[in-house]
Design a protein around this motif. Sequence first.
Motif, PDB file in Angstrom:
ATOM      1  N   ILE A 130       0.830  -1.206   0.000  1.00  0.00           N
ATOM      2  CA  ILE A 130       0.000   0.000   0.000  1.00  0.00           C
ATOM      3  C   ILE A 130       0.865   1.258   0.000  1.00  0.00           C
ATOM      4  O   ILE A 130       0.575   2.227  -0.716  1.00  0.00           O
ATOM      5  N   ILE A 131       1.928   1.249   0.785  1.00  0.00           N
ATOM      6  CA  ILE A 131       2.833   2.406   0.820  1.00  0.00           C
ATOM      7  C   ILE A 131       3.482   2.626  -0.542  1.00  0.00           C
ATOM      8  O   ILE A 131       3.557   3.759  -1.042  1.00  0.00           O
ATOM      9  N   LEU A 132       3.930   1.553  -1.167  1.00  0.00           N
ATOM     10  CA  LEU A 132       4.589   1.675  -2.468  1.00  0.00           C
ATOM     11  C   LEU A 132       3.606   2.105  -3.558  1.00  0.00           C
ATOM     12  O   LEU A 132       3.953   2.905  -4.442  1.00  0.00           O
ATOM     13  N   ILE A 133       2.380   1.579  -3.504  1.00  0.00           N
ATOM     14  CA  ILE A 133       1.365   1.980  -4.485  1.00  0.00           C
ATOM     15  C   ILE A 133       1.014   3.456  -4.312  1.00  0.00           C
ATOM     16  O   ILE A 133       0.884   4.202  -5.290  1.00  0.00           O
ATOM     17  N   SER A 134       0.872   3.896  -3.062  1.00  0.00           N
ATOM     18  CA  SER A 134       0.576   5.297  -2.790  1.00  0.00           C
ATOM     19  C   SER A 134       1.700   6.191  -3.303  1.00  0.00           C
ATOM     20  O   SER A 134       1.453   7.251  -3.894  1.00  0.00           O
ATOM     21  N   TYR A 135       2.933   5.762  -3.075  1.00  0.00           N
ATOM     22  CA  TYR A 135       4.084   6.512  -3.577  1.00  0.00           C
ATOM     23  C   TYR A 135       4.059   6.590  -5.109  1.00  0.00           C
ATOM     24  O   TYR A 135       4.309   7.659  -5.691  1.00  0.00           O
ATOM     25  N   ILE A 193      -8.385   5.553  -3.587  1.00  0.00           N
ATOM     26  CA  ILE A 193      -8.625   5.321  -2.160  1.00  0.00           C
ATOM     27  C   ILE A 193      -9.470   4.071  -1.960  1.00  0.00           C
ATOM     28  O   ILE A 193      -9.183   3.235  -1.097  1.00  0.00           O
ATOM     29  N   GLY A 194     -10.522   3.933  -2.776  1.00  0.00           N
ATOM     30  CA  GLY A 194     -11.393   2.759  -2.670  1.00  0.00           C
ATOM     31  C   GLY A 194     -10.639   1.473  -2.903  1.00  0.00           C
ATOM     32  O   GLY A 194     -10.827   0.480  -2.179  1.00  0.00           O
ATOM     33  N   SER A 195      -9.766   1.487  -3.893  1.00  0.00           N
ATOM     34  CA  SER A 195      -8.993   0.288  -4.216  1.00  0.00           C
ATOM     35  C   SER A 195      -8.035  -0.077  -3.085  1.00  0.00           C
ATOM     36  O   SER A 195      -7.909  -1.252  -2.720  1.00  0.00           O
ATOM     37  N   LEU A 196      -7.357   0.920  -2.514  1.00  0.00           N
ATOM     38  CA  LEU A 196      -6.395   0.652  -1.443  1.00  0.00           C
ATOM     39  C   LEU A 196      -7.085   0.193  -0.160  1.00  0.00           C
ATOM     40  O   LEU A 196      -6.619  -0.734   0.509  1.00  0.00           O
ATOM     41  N   VAL A 197      -8.205   0.839   0.180  1.00  0.00           N
ATOM     42  CA  VAL A 197      -8.951   0.433   1.377  1.00  0.00           C
ATOM     43  C   VAL A 197      -9.492  -0.980   1.206  1.00  0.00           C
ATOM     44  O   VAL A 197      -9.409  -1.816   2.114  1.00  0.00           O
ATOM     45  N   ALA A 198     -10.054  -1.264   0.027  1.00  0.00           N
ATOM     46  CA  ALA A 198     -10.592  -2.597  -0.247  1.00  0.00           C
ATOM     47  C   ALA A 198      -9.498  -3.650  -0.169  1.00  0.00           C
ATOM     48  O   ALA A 198      -9.701  -4.743   0.381  1.00  0.00           O
ATOM     49  N   PHE A 199      -8.329  -3.324  -0.700  1.00  0.00           N
ATOM     50  CA  PHE A 199      -7.197  -4.247  -0.677  1.00  0.00           C
ATOM     51  C   PHE A 199      -6.787  -4.568   0.752  1.00  0.00           C
ATOM     52  O   PHE A 199      -6.628  -5.737   1.127  1.00  0.00           O
ATOM     53  N   VAL A 203     -14.610  -1.296  -2.750  1.00  0.00           N
ATOM     54  CA  VAL A 203     -14.101  -0.388  -3.773  1.00  0.00           C
ATOM     55  C   VAL A 203     -15.239   0.281  -4.539  1.00  0.00           C
ATOM     56  O   VAL A 203     -15.161   1.475  -4.871  1.00  0.00           O
ATOM     57  N   LEU A 204     -16.320  -0.450  -4.788  1.00  0.00           N
ATOM     58  CA  LEU A 204     -17.447   0.128  -5.523  1.00  0.00           C
ATOM     59  C   LEU A 204     -18.163   1.197  -4.700  1.00  0.00           C
ATOM     60  O   LEU A 204     -18.508   2.278  -5.219  1.00  0.00           O
ATOM     61  N   PHE A 205     -18.387   0.927  -3.421  1.00  0.00           N
ATOM     62  CA  PHE A 205     -19.107   1.887  -2.586  1.00  0.00           C
ATOM     63  C   PHE A 205     -18.290   3.155  -2.361  1.00  0.00           C
ATOM     64  O   PHE A 205     -18.838   4.261  -2.357  1.00  0.00           O
ATOM     65  N   ILE A 206     -16.978   3.016  -2.179  1.00  0.00           N
ATOM     66  CA  ILE A 206     -16.146   4.200  -1.966  1.00  0.00           C
ATOM     67  C   ILE A 206     -16.004   4.999  -3.260  1.00  0.00           C
ATOM     68  O   ILE A 206     -16.100   6.237  -3.261  1.00  0.00           O
TER      69      ILE A 206
END
Length: 267
Positions: free
Chosen positions: A95-100, A145-151, A193-196
């Motif tokens: 998640i940190i690397l994807i955010s970066y 954000i939805g994808s990262l939270v869902a992950f 991810v869909l709801f966010i």
Amino acid sequence: MIHYILKDKPAKLFLGITAFFCCNALIAESIGTKIFSLEKLFGFHPVNFSLFGQSGLSFNLTCGVLLWPLEFVITDIVNEYYGPKAVRRISFTAIILISYAFLMYFIAIGVPPADFWIGSGTSNGISNMQTSFNAIFGQGMRIIIGSLVAFLVSQLVDVYIFHRIKRITGDRKIWLRATGSTLVSQLIDSYIVLFIAFSGVFTWQMILAIGIMNYIYKAIMALILTPVIVFVEKKIADYVGHDIAHKMKKAAMGEEDDGFLNIPTAG
């Protein structure tokens, strides 16, 4: 110190798995802007489902789903041999690397383009390279954000269910705990991810319908990849040695610390 790590097979294996896990997750997020037709991929006409009052539904999926099933396979393997803490560690690292990576994408989008580069793709049918670049790398913030939270949530759920089943089955039936945990976590992943990302944009009926279509694909992939988990388990046992593999599983089940680092090296 590095000399001992490089001689320790469980440690080397964990480093390799972590690198692939993070790389695979980043690629999946990056190619997620493209939507493809699953039916056309196999030479069929798009299906026409009707769910929750929504008609014309078909398997139009993000290209990211081509790689995400591998993340849950890796999660189950790490869970089996290294324990929940290791899964959480590689998940947060990813998640940190994807955010970066997405931060760098947005910075790159904002950098003024060279004049000659903007029209350099004309011969390939691209009238404006900057516009195309923005479209590919500029995913909406809610989707990211939805994808990262869902992950993250689905990973934690997968870990919990995996270990609950393992406490019942012991070392046997890895296919059951791996597939069972993935089927539940993928359902949660699909809807978070869909709801966010689309709450307030799509109706709840549309979100439910799209979620089911996505989950059908993910559930099928979870079942298809079950033999892969069994195969990888055997290969790991061959690589580190069956005695060490057994100790790794016991350590993963009995504690959440990095027990694998305390296992005698196999050479």
